[in-house]
Design a protein around this motif. Structure first.
Motif, PDB file in Angstrom:
ATOM      1  N   ALA A 149     -37.779   5.548 -20.545  1.00 23.62           N
ATOM      2  CA  ALA A 149     -37.920   4.171 -20.075  1.00 23.62           C
ATOM      3  C   ALA A 149     -38.595   3.284 -21.111  1.00 23.62           C
ATOM      4  O   ALA A 149     -38.275   2.097 -21.226  1.00 23.62           O
ATOM      5  N   LEU A 150     -39.528   3.862 -21.871  1.00 25.15           N
ATOM      6  CA  LEU A 150     -40.292   3.073 -22.843  1.00 25.15           C
ATOM      7  C   LEU A 150     -39.682   3.081 -24.240  1.00 25.15           C
ATOM      8  O   LEU A 150     -40.194   2.418 -25.144  1.00 25.15           O
ATOM      9  N   GLY A 151     -38.623   3.856 -24.432  1.00 32.35           N
ATOM     10  CA  GLY A 151     -37.974   3.896 -25.736  1.00 32.35           C
ATOM     11  C   GLY A 151     -38.624   4.823 -26.733  1.00 32.35           C
ATOM     12  O   GLY A 151     -38.491   4.628 -27.951  1.00 32.35           O
ATOM     13  N   TYR A 152     -39.312   5.839 -26.245  1.00 23.95           N
ATOM     14  CA  TYR A 152     -39.935   6.840 -27.106  1.00 23.95           C
ATOM     15  C   TYR A 152     -39.220   8.176 -26.956  1.00 23.95           C
ATOM     16  O   TYR A 152     -38.509   8.416 -25.966  1.00 23.95           O
ATOM     17  N   ASP A 153     -39.445   9.049 -27.918  1.00 25.66           N
ATOM     18  CA  ASP A 153     -39.107  10.455 -27.747  1.00 25.66           C
ATOM     19  C   ASP A 153     -40.312  11.127 -27.102  1.00 25.66           C
ATOM     20  O   ASP A 153     -41.450  10.791 -27.435  1.00 25.66           O
ATOM     21  N   PRO A 154     -40.121  12.073 -26.181  1.00 26.90           N
ATOM     22  CA  PRO A 154     -41.275  12.739 -25.569  1.00 26.90           C
ATOM     23  C   PRO A 154     -42.216  13.366 -26.593  1.00 26.90           C
ATOM     24  O   PRO A 154     -43.435  13.430 -26.368  1.00 26.90           O
ATOM     25  N   GLY A 207     -44.211  17.317 -16.756  1.00 29.61           N
ATOM     26  CA  GLY A 207     -43.409  17.283 -17.977  1.00 29.61           C
ATOM     27  C   GLY A 207     -42.086  16.562 -17.785  1.00 29.61           C
ATOM     28  O   GLY A 207     -41.647  15.800 -18.657  1.00 29.61           O
ATOM     29  N   THR A 208     -41.415  16.767 -16.641  1.00 25.48           N
ATOM     30  CA  THR A 208     -40.169  16.045 -16.375  1.00 25.48           C
ATOM     31  C   THR A 208     -40.470  14.562 -16.184  1.00 25.48           C
ATOM     32  O   THR A 208     -39.679  13.695 -16.575  1.00 25.48           O
ATOM     33  N   GLY A 209     -41.641  14.273 -15.605  1.00 25.02           N
ATOM     34  CA  GLY A 209     -42.049  12.880 -15.478  1.00 25.02           C
ATOM     35  C   GLY A 209     -42.267  12.222 -16.820  1.00 25.02           C
ATOM     36  O   GLY A 209     -41.902  11.055 -17.027  1.00 25.02           O
ATOM     37  N   LEU A 210     -42.860  12.972 -17.768  1.00 30.37           N
ATOM     38  CA  LEU A 210     -43.096  12.414 -19.098  1.00 30.37           C
ATOM     39  C   LEU A 210     -41.780  12.140 -19.814  1.00 30.37           C
ATOM     40  O   LEU A 210     -41.654  11.132 -20.530  1.00 30.37           O
ATOM     41  N   LYS A 211     -40.783  12.972 -19.611  1.00 33.78           N
ATOM     42  CA  LYS A 211     -39.470  12.711 -20.205  1.00 33.78           C
ATOM     43  C   LYS A 211     -38.896  11.401 -19.673  1.00 33.78           C
ATOM     44  O   LYS A 211     -38.314  10.608 -20.426  1.00 33.78           O
ATOM     45  N   ALA A 212     -39.058  11.171 -18.371  1.00 33.68           N
ATOM     46  CA  ALA A 212     -38.550   9.940 -17.764  1.00 33.68           C
ATOM     47  C   ALA A 212     -39.294   8.714 -18.291  1.00 33.68           C
ATOM     48  O   ALA A 212     -38.689   7.674 -18.575  1.00 33.68           O
ATOM     49  N   VAL A 213     -40.617   8.837 -18.440  1.00 34.00           N
ATOM     50  CA  VAL A 213     -41.408   7.734 -18.979  1.00 34.00           C
ATOM     51  C   VAL A 213     -40.990   7.431 -20.414  1.00 34.00           C
ATOM     52  O   VAL A 213     -40.811   6.263 -20.794  1.00 34.00           O
ATOM     53  N   ALA A 214     -40.862   8.466 -21.212  1.00 31.46           N
ATOM     54  CA  ALA A 214     -40.487   8.278 -22.614  1.00 31.46           C
ATOM     55  C   ALA A 214     -39.150   7.554 -22.734  1.00 31.46           C
ATOM     56  O   ALA A 214     -38.996   6.617 -23.539  1.00 31.46           O
TER      57      ALA A 214
END
Length: 226
Positions: free
Chosen positions: A163-168, A154-161
């Motif tokens: 970086a990609l300009g999305y909200d988790p 889940g913390t990884g998904l926050k970081a990805v979001a």
């Protein structure tokens, strides 16, 4: 797929595979056709999801080692303490424990932030040693992962979001295991395939009737039809 498809966060084992643990060949049809980022989020070592993304023809955007390694927008970040996990594993072996992977340890050879231990290992000893090193032992149903506390998919998904300009909450997550619970808590919608463990089933918004990639297909098709 529709142009307004949401980004996906997909577990691999038990979610993109069949009942034998093999990658379902239909992934080569469904995932490259998805009109939004597809993030492979796994407990496996970093090279596995990177390689899978490559062969699927996807942008290499991954969460590996239960959030310990994140690759997004061409940048890699590390969240876990590999040296401490390795020291704990060495102490476990010195006290009679066995990591359980045989002579060539392909499970840990390329792992960068944690150590994975076979489920046949002495769990009580493993947890005792890990606690001495201030580490968690996480049972994914496939292995015990000796990892830095607070590091999760889940913390990884926050970081990805970010970086990609999305909200988790823009993401839809599909998974099958306890290590997907944190992803389900971050994503806006979550699906557990029918073969999921109790923790994943309880955390998911929807528990699918189909297992393995059949379940993932049903989730993707329901999203596309919405």
């Amino acid at each position: 797929m529709t142009a307004d498809a949401p980004p996906l966060a997909l577990d691999i084992d038990g979610t993109l595979t069949d009942g034998t643990g093999r990658l379902d060949p239909r992934t080569f049809n469904y995932l490259p056709a998805w009109d939004a980022p597809v993030v492979l989020a796994t407990g496996k070592a970093f090279p596995y999801p990177v390689s899978l993304s490559h062969y699927l023809g996807l942008e290499q955007t991954v969460i590996a080692e239960n959030g310990g390694v994140v690759l997004a927008d061409g940048a890699v970040s590390y969240q876990g303490d590999r040296e401490r996990a390795r020291a704990a594993a060495d102490a476990f072996v010195e006290r009679g424990g066995d990591l359980g992977w045989g002579g060539f340890d392909a499970i840990n050879e390329w792992r960068r932030t944690e150590v994975a231990v076979n489920l046949d290992a002495d769990e009580e000893l493993l947890r005792s040693v890990a606690a001495e090193f201030d580490l968690d032992v996480f049972d994914t149903g496939y292995a015990y992962h000796v990892k830095t506390p607070g590091v999760e998919k889940g913390t990884g998904l926050k970081a990805v979001a970010e970086a990609l300009g999305y909200d988790p909450s823009d993401f839809v997550a599909v998974g099958d295991s306890e290590n997907d619970v944190s992803t389900f808590g971050v994503a806006g919608r979550s699906f557990a395939v029918a073969n999921a463990d109790a923790a994943a089933r309880e955390a998911a918004d929807i528990v699918l009737e189909e297992s393995y990639f059949d379940g993932t297909i049903s989730a993707l098709e329901s999203i596309a039809e919405a």
